[in-house]
Design a protein around this motif. Structure first.
Motif, PDB file in Angstrom:
ATOM      1  N   ALA A  37       0.830  -1.218   0.000  1.00 15.83           N
ATOM      2  CA  ALA A  37       0.000   0.000   0.000  1.00 15.83           C
ATOM      3  C   ALA A  37       0.860   1.262   0.000  1.00 15.83           C
ATOM      4  N   TYR A  38       2.127   1.122   0.430  1.00 16.24           N
ATOM      5  CA  TYR A  38       3.040   2.275   0.507  1.00 16.24           C
ATOM      6  C   TYR A  38       3.993   2.347  -0.682  1.00 16.24           C
ATOM      7  N   TYR A  39       3.823   1.448  -1.632  1.00 13.66           N
ATOM      8  CA  TYR A  39       4.713   1.433  -2.796  1.00 13.66           C
ATOM      9  C   TYR A  39       4.415   2.607  -3.732  1.00 13.66           C
ATOM     10  N   ALA A  40       5.488   3.184  -4.275  1.00 13.38           N
ATOM     11  CA  ALA A  40       5.380   4.196  -5.338  1.00 13.38           C
ATOM     12  C   ALA A  40       6.736   4.285  -6.022  1.00 13.38           C
ATOM     13  N   ASN A  41       6.729   4.513  -7.316  1.00 15.38           N
ATOM     14  CA  ASN A  41       8.003   4.562  -8.036  1.00 15.38           C
ATOM     15  C   ASN A  41       8.732   5.892  -7.865  1.00 15.38           C
ATOM     16  N   VAL A  42       8.202   6.808  -7.073  1.00 17.01           N
ATOM     17  CA  VAL A  42       8.891   8.086  -6.833  1.00 17.01           C
ATOM     18  C   VAL A  42       9.992   7.953  -5.781  1.00 17.01           C
ATOM     19  N   TYR A  43       9.990   6.857  -4.980  1.00 17.18           N
ATOM     20  CA  TYR A  43      11.006   6.701  -3.942  1.00 17.18           C
ATOM     21  C   TYR A  43      12.309   6.189  -4.532  1.00 17.18           C
ATOM     22  N   PRO A  44      13.452   6.619  -3.987  1.00 17.69           N
ATOM     23  CA  PRO A  44      14.742   6.196  -4.547  1.00 17.69           C
ATOM     24  C   PRO A  44      14.997   4.707  -4.318  1.00 17.69           C
ATOM     25  N   SER A  45      15.615   4.078  -5.294  1.00 18.73           N
ATOM     26  CA  SER A  45      15.927   2.644  -5.197  1.00 18.73           C
ATOM     27  C   SER A  45      17.258   2.455  -4.477  1.00 18.73           C
ATOM     28  N   VAL A  46      17.225   2.672  -3.161  1.00 24.02           N
ATOM     29  CA  VAL A  46      18.437   2.543  -2.348  1.00 24.02           C
ATOM     30  C   VAL A  46      18.150   1.706  -1.110  1.00 24.02           C
ATOM     31  N   ASN A  47      19.242   1.194  -0.547  1.00 21.30           N
ATOM     32  CA  ASN A  47      19.211   0.593   0.779  1.00 21.30           C
ATOM     33  C   ASN A  47      20.100   1.464   1.661  1.00 21.30           C
ATOM     34  N   ALA A  48      19.709   1.654   2.915  1.00 16.19           N
ATOM     35  CA  ALA A  48      20.500   2.460   3.841  1.00 16.19           C
ATOM     36  C   ALA A  48      20.513   1.781   5.206  1.00 16.19           C
ATOM     37  N   TYR A  49      21.701   1.760   5.836  1.00 14.10           N
ATOM     38  CA  TYR A  49      21.883   1.125   7.134  1.00 14.10           C
ATOM     39  C   TYR A  49      22.646   2.100   8.027  1.00 14.10           C
ATOM     40  N   GLN A  50      22.229   2.225   9.285  1.00 10.78           N
ATOM     41  CA  GLN A  50      22.890   3.166  10.185  1.00 10.78           C
ATOM     42  C   GLN A  50      23.174   2.524  11.537  1.00 10.78           C
ATOM     43  N   TYR A  51      24.420   2.681  12.016  1.00 10.53           N
ATOM     44  CA  TYR A  51      24.823   2.229  13.349  1.00 10.53           C
ATOM     45  C   TYR A  51      25.427   3.415  14.088  1.00 10.53           C
ATOM     46  N   SER A  52      25.181   3.494  15.387  1.00 10.51           N
ATOM     47  CA  SER A  52      25.761   4.555  16.191  1.00 10.51           C
ATOM     48  C   SER A  52      26.127   3.997  17.560  1.00 10.51           C
ATOM     49  N   PHE A  53      27.367   4.267  18.000  1.00 13.41           N
ATOM     50  CA  PHE A  53      27.799   3.798  19.308  1.00 13.41           C
ATOM     51  C   PHE A  53      28.737   4.813  19.951  1.00 13.41           C
ATOM     52  N   GLU A  54      28.961   4.613  21.244  1.00 14.79           N
ATOM     53  CA  GLU A  54      29.840   5.492  22.002  1.00 14.79           C
ATOM     54  C   GLU A  54      30.878   4.641  22.714  1.00 14.79           C
ATOM     55  N   LYS A  55      32.137   5.018  22.561  1.00 12.19           N
ATOM     56  CA  LYS A  55      33.219   4.247  23.174  1.00 12.19           C
ATOM     57  C   LYS A  55      34.443   5.142  23.322  1.00 12.19           C
ATOM     58  N   TYR A  56      35.172   4.959  24.420  1.00  9.18           N
ATOM     59  CA  TYR A  56      36.410   5.693  24.679  1.00  9.18           C
ATOM     60  C   TYR A  56      36.222   7.217  24.656  1.00  9.18           C
ATOM     61  N   GLY A  57      35.015   7.677  24.976  1.00  6.87           N
ATOM     62  CA  GLY A  57      34.764   9.119  24.996  1.00  6.87           C
ATOM     63  C   GLY A  57      34.393   9.707  23.650  1.00  6.87           C
TER      64      GLY A  57
ATOM     65  N   GLY B 129      24.696  -4.926   2.359  1.00  6.95           N
ATOM     66  CA  GLY B 129      25.068  -3.675   3.017  1.00  6.95           C
ATOM     67  C   GLY B 129      25.193  -3.770   4.519  1.00  6.95           C
ATOM     68  N   ALA B 130      24.290  -4.485   5.181  1.00  6.51           N
ATOM     69  CA  ALA B 130      24.353  -4.609   6.642  1.00  6.51           C
ATOM     70  C   ALA B 130      25.644  -5.298   7.068  1.00  6.51           C
ATOM     71  N   ASN B 131      26.041  -6.349   6.334  1.00  6.08           N
ATOM     72  CA  ASN B 131      27.294  -7.041   6.644  1.00  6.08           C
ATOM     73  C   ASN B 131      28.495  -6.129   6.406  1.00  6.08           C
ATOM     74  N   ASN B 132      28.466  -5.382   5.308  1.00  8.66           N
ATOM     75  CA  ASN B 132      29.565  -4.461   5.011  1.00  8.66           C
ATOM     76  C   ASN B 132      29.699  -3.394   6.093  1.00  8.66           C
ATOM     77  N   LEU B 133      28.563  -2.875   6.550  1.00 12.85           N
ATOM     78  CA  LEU B 133      28.620  -1.844   7.585  1.00 12.85           C
ATOM     79  C   LEU B 133      29.115  -2.435   8.907  1.00 12.85           C
ATOM     80  N   ALA B 134      28.700  -3.648   9.222  1.00 12.00           N
ATOM     81  CA  ALA B 134      29.191  -4.310  10.441  1.00 12.00           C
ATOM     82  C   ALA B 134      30.705  -4.508  10.369  1.00 12.00           C
ATOM     83  N   ASP B 135      31.210  -4.911   9.203  1.00  9.72           N
ATOM     84  CA  ASP B 135      32.659  -5.069   9.015  1.00  9.72           C
ATOM     85  C   ASP B 135      33.377  -3.728   9.167  1.00  9.72           C
ATOM     86  N   PHE B 136      32.794  -2.677   8.594  1.00  9.42           N
ATOM     87  CA  PHE B 136      33.384  -1.344   8.670  1.00  9.42           C
ATOM     88  C   PHE B 136      33.439  -0.876  10.129  1.00  9.42           C
ATOM     89  N   ILE B 137      32.339  -1.063  10.857  1.00  9.84           N
ATOM     90  CA  ILE B 137      32.275  -0.666  12.271  1.00  9.84           C
ATOM     91  C   ILE B 137      33.324  -1.420  13.088  1.00  9.84           C
TER      92      ILE B 137
END
Length: 199
Positions: free
Chosen positions: A144-164, A180-188
């Protein structure tokens, strides 16, 4: 005698009220100095640390394209107010941003590092993702929320706090790239190892 007592009580209340107000403003001022701004020592440490990132942090498969240039999205005045005008002491003096591109798989990672104000904590802060196949598909339970006006992308976000430090990373990929999720986990993980060895 009664009038004297009454005057004494009123004057006592005024004195107590005045002392209380002064004490509150003094404590508030002290707290804002401790938590609202980065000390000169911490700022020097932050600058030295970000120089290490510039020179030594080379995540596998990625090239950093800002190369020390500024990339700061202005914060609304309602959040920072007058701090925004004080570049050296506001978020603009304690945050640095990086953009990494991977030519092999076509992914982009935005990384932002900021120095924490106040007591250090070690905590996972948040994570969120957007998958085009899941959230913009004509074939699943969210059609019901589909429309071709939205960009064809995937996005993943991680945020953490460590060592100040607070570290936030966002990976953006083409919608057909589903690792992408695996790549971001590897990057983090690479970021965390770098933090451990360079703080």
């Amino acid at each position: 005698m009664r009038k004297t007592k009454l005057i004494f009580l009123v004057v006592s209340y005024l004195i107590v009220f005045g002392i209380g107000g002064y004490s509150y403003s003094f404590i508030s001022l002290s707290e804002s100095k401790q938590t609202g701004y980065l000390s000169e020592t911490d700022r020097d440490k932050f600058i030295a640390f970000t120089k290490k990132i510039d020179e030594k942090f080379k995540p596998e498969g990625y090239e950093e394209l800002l190369q020390g240039n500024e990339n700061m999205l202005t914060t609304p005045d309602i959040i920072l107010g007058p701090q925004q005008k004080e570049i050296e002491t506001s978020i603009f003096g304690r945050q640095k941003n990086y953009i990494y591109k991977n030519k092999t798989n076509g992914t982009v990672i935005l990384m932002s590092i900021s120095k924490r104000l106040g007591a250090q904590q070690e905590q996972w802060q948040n994570s969120i993702y957007y998958s085009n196949a899941r959230y913009n598909s004509p074939d699943n339970d969210l059609k019901a929320y589909y429309a071709n006006v939205y960009p064809s992308v995937n996005a993943y976000q991680y945020s953490f706090e460590k060592y100040g430090y607070n570290v936030s990373c966002i990976l953006i990929s083409d919608s057909k790239y589903d690792k992408g999720a695996n790549n971001l986990a590897d990057f983090i993980t690479q970021v965390d190892k770098f933090l451990q060895g360079n703080i």
